[in-house]
Design an enzyme around this catalytic site. Structure first.
Site, PDB file in Angstrom:
ATOM      1  CE  LYS A  20       3.577 -13.344 -40.898  1.00 51.58           C
ATOM      2  NZ  LYS A  20       3.567 -12.092 -40.512  1.00 51.58           N
ATOM      3  CE  LYS A  59      11.420 -15.254 -38.977  1.00 49.32           C
ATOM      4  NZ  LYS A  59      10.606 -14.215 -39.501  1.00 49.32           N
ATOM      5  CE  LYS A  93       6.740 -10.344 -33.439  1.00 49.51           C
ATOM      6  NZ  LYS A  93       7.360  -8.955 -34.005  1.00 49.51           N
TER       7      LYS A  93
END
Ligand code: AMP
Ligand code: TRP
Length: 352
Positions: A130, A213, A216
């Site tokens: 992230k 992956k 969203k």
């Protein structure tokens, strides 16, 4: 009024003995949950709920580890509660609550922060992934300490089982290490939780990039199927999914064949059929047939979820009522553990 500092609290094993096994899991609020969230988490939550005392939270405090629009965050939290119910969670089995409604999460999160070695957090791959996508000066320290708040979520409920997708395994392992460390420093306090990863759907990949992956937060239109996508859009996204130039319809760990493997895995998870059965079904079929069949299975799986969701969103009063009752129950359970922790680490018990 009496000062009860000398009274010894019930020990964790005493508390644990008196109750059925517990589950806790959570998802960050977003109006847009994906079929990855459904197959990796929600579907197994629903399957397990009747065998466990289940706590499922909407982790809004985790969501603010990256910038959020306040109005959108509020809306997404309520929508997620409706989605949890629409995916089959039942209030007779589950406590569905918003994390920030139970202040014990922040309190235990802080206490655990103070005893978590920086090296343990440095190893967390989710933080590395992230933070690599963010500007260095916009990375808040909460993103780094995110796993200690997750450990607090789990340990407050003396949780036995944590059903999550594959990407959260490392965080649950850190939670176990922290619980063991705390127990050996201060005496038996926390139940050591086990992780549970689904057989199919533990890691649903992006339709456009089947080596990454499904997420969203990924913006590309063909990447994710959202639970609330119109069904025609769902079908179109699956028909456009990346495959390869072979014509082999078999489960495979070969990165070159990740697209077909992903479609087969999604199909397996929605239909709950065996791999052998599925491979036999597609023997001598082409990729067009595969995509069409998967698209139908996903659309069929999402249809009742969307119907129930739309109905629930017309009854927001009911959702708020569920959240209120659940927060009361969650607060009761969490505060019992927090009182024990406070005592263990030497905080003075406040007069009541
Ligand atoms: P998040 O969306 O990161 O809050 O994830 C919530 C839950 O969904 C966690 O249990 C994740 O492991 C699971 N999850 C998220 N994305 C996927 C995916 N692509 N495949 C399988 N599980 C997923
Ligand atoms: N970190 C999890 C995710 O992003 C969400 C989460 C927060 C969670 N607290 C939890 C999952 C406790 C399981 C248990 O997917």
């Amino acid at each position: 009024m009496t000062n009860q500092n000398s009274a010894s609290p019930a020990s964790a094993p005493d508390v644990v003995k008196q109750r059925p096994p517990r589950i806790l899991s959570g998802i960050q609020p977003s109006g847009q949950l994906t079929i990855g969230n459904y197959l990796g988490a929600l579907k197994q939550w629903a399957a397990l709920q009747s065998q466990y005392d289940s706590f499922y939270c909407i982790v809004d405090m985790h969501a603010i580890t990256v910038p959020q629009d306040p109005a959108e965050l509020r809306e997404a939290s309520v929508r997620n509660a409706a989605l949890y119910l629409a995916c089959g969670l039942e209030t007779k089995h589950c406590t569905i609550f918003i994390q920030s409604h139970v202040s014990a999460h922040s309190e235990l999160g802080w206490i655990l922060n103070c005893m978590t070695p920086m090296g343990w957090l440095n190893r967390m791959t989710q933080f590395k992934d992230k933070s690599a996508k963010m500007q260095a000066d916009s990375i808040g320290s909460g993103l780094f300490t995110y796993p200690t708040l997750m450990a607090a979520d789990i340990l407050l409920y003396q949780t036995d089982l944590v059903p999550v997708g594959d990407d959260q395994k490392q965080h649950v392992e850190l939670t176990r290490d922290l619980a063991q460390r705390f127990n050996s420093m201060y005496g038996e306090t926390f139940t050591i939780p086990n992780v549970m990863i689904p057989v199919a759907g533990a890691r649903v990949m992006g339709l456009d990039t089947p080596t990454a992956k499904m997420s969203k937060s990924e913006k590309a239109d063909g990447h994710a199927v959202f639970l609330l996508d119109p069904l025609d859009k769902v079908r179109k996204k699956i028909m456009r999914a990346t495959t390869d130039s072979d014509r082999v319809i078999k489960f495979s760990t070969d990165p070159e064949r990740a697209g077909v493997n992903n479609l087969l895995t999604i199909y397996q998870a929605f239909t709950e059929r065996s791999r052998e059965d599925i491979e036999a079904q597609f023997d001598s079929k082409g990729y067009g047939d595969l995509k069409k069949t998967v698209a139908e299975a996903v659309a069929e799986g999402l249809k009742p979820i969307q119907e129930r969701y739309n109905q629930l969103m017309g009854e927001k009063g009911y959702i708020y009522e569920v959240l209120k009752k659940s927060a009361d129950r969650a607060n009761e359970v969490a505060s019992t553990t927090l009182d024990l922790v406070r005592d263990r680490i030497g905080f003075v018990k406040p007069l009541r």
